[in-house]
Design an enzyme around this catalytic site. Sequence first.
Site, PDB file in Angstrom:
ATOM      1  N   CYS A   1      -7.848   1.293  12.662  1.00 38.05           N
ATOM      2  CA  CYS A   1      -9.200   0.886  12.300  1.00 38.05           C
ATOM      3  C   CYS A   1      -9.991   0.437  13.525  1.00 38.05           C
ATOM      4  CB  CYS A   1      -9.157  -0.249  11.294  1.00 38.05           C
ATOM      5  SG  CYS A   1      -7.570  -0.482  10.530  1.00 38.05           S
TER       6      CYS A   1
ATOM      7  N   THR B   1     -10.514   3.067 -14.586  1.00 38.32           N
ATOM      8  CA  THR B   1      -9.445   3.917 -15.120  1.00 38.32           C
ATOM      9  C   THR B   1      -8.373   4.098 -14.061  1.00 38.32           C
ATOM     10  OG1 THR B   1     -11.073   5.004 -16.505  1.00 38.32           O
ATOM     11  CG2 THR B   1      -8.981   6.164 -16.190  1.00 38.32           C
TER      12      THR B   1
ATOM     13  N   HIS C   1       0.422   4.389   0.824  1.00 39.60           N
ATOM     14  CA  HIS C   1       0.431   5.395   1.892  1.00 39.60           C
ATOM     15  C   HIS C   1       1.217   4.971   3.126  1.00 39.60           C
ATOM     16  CE1 HIS C   1      -2.793   4.099   4.836  1.00 39.60           C
ATOM     17  NE2 HIS C   1      -3.132   3.328   3.819  1.00 39.60           N
TER      18      HIS C   1
ATOM     19  N   SER D   1       0.837  -1.195   0.000  1.00 38.30           N
ATOM     20  CA  SER D   1       0.000   0.000   0.000  1.00 38.30           C
ATOM     21  C   SER D   1       0.876   1.251   0.000  1.00 38.30           C
ATOM     22  CB  SER D   1      -0.887  -0.015   1.245  1.00 38.30           C
ATOM     23  OG  SER D   1      -1.589   1.204   1.337  1.00 38.30           O
TER      24      SER D   1
END
Length: 395
Positions: A324, A237, A201, A199
Amino acid sequence: MFVYADNAATTSVSKTALDAMIPYLTEKYGNPSSLYAFAQDVKEGLEEARATIAKCINASPKEIYFTSGGSEADNQAIVSAAKVGARKGRKHIISTKFEHHAVLHTLKKLEKEGFEVTLLDVHADGVVTVEDVKNAIREDTCLVTVMFANNEIGTVQPVTEIGALCREKGIPFHTDAVQAAGHMPIDVEAMNIDMLAMSGHKFHAPKGVGVLYAKKNMPLFNIIEGGGQERGKRAGTENMAGIVAMAAALKESCEHMEENNARIIPMRDRLFAELSKIPHSKINGSLEHHVPGTVNMCFEGIEGESLLLMLDMNGICASSGSACTSGSLDPSHVLLSLGLPHEVAHGSLRLSIGEYNTMEEIDHIIECVPKIVAKLRDMSPVWDELETGKRKHLI
Ligand SMILES: *Cc1c(COP(=O)(O)O)cnc(C)c1O
């Protein structure tokens, strides 16, 4: 003083990543699927990013698929292996109790669809062994998924050995490498990895972009249906700005890994050394197999949430459990998987530092944490019982 010490939750976008993405937000706005030259230039940027990322993990560009992040990559890898398994009548999956929820919740869903999931216990040092995996393998095992490095305690798993075992048994091996990519060397060939998630980030690229590596001949099924992007395996896209930024950030992180870690490790070790002086505290996870920047500790008799609030008042961003799950009152599933009692797991603190942190910031943390812990203990009825002997100290 403001101190950002939550780099395992997310990181700032580096200047290199920002510079790489700006042209794709301004003049290079063509859709890479369009046929005219203006868009073909963008398509070239896409393929260059793919090649850059492939090189960083010793993969081939054809084995790199761009996704919306680590969660999507984990989902697609696991669901794909499960579908292939089901076709052959193999519906058993092996994983661990301390995976990220992107893995655990995907496995839960598969269980409802008739798959059987073995979640391995984690040893007290925060590591799963090859023997654990070996003992869990069955005739009908269709996937082993074990994370590369844990996001809460930072322990690194014996990925190469688990991969070798899976190769020998002909079972696909997936690893969630979101906490490792950009921070530790990854070589998918040498490490026997069939599928891997990362990932952007978590290594100074923007949020909302990630990679699924899937070894050649590893069948993939779509999670997102639509156009034929990513060789038909992931419609939509392409997030061009995010993708080129992620490639630039990963390249930079990999090129500077040694010098970054040479800065980070002394800061981390100082945190461990100083915060361990707090009475009735405990370091979570073995320091022997560890990502450079993550510090996870428990302090008896306090609530991690209160500690976080008071750190925040002192300008320090930290976390207890994962981002989370903070906000919920359950202690972290990761700390519980190590066998920590609930009372102890409640008093946890995760500090995750990166190459942009400074020793002055570490000093500020070291000054604040012991004072805050002492203050919270003063106010805590539980601490009172511990100190008067009504309750037994657990750490
Ligand atoms: C952050 C994280 C993820 C999720 O990645 P996103 O890009 O935020 O979806 C998955 N696994 C681990 C270990 C993580 O730390």
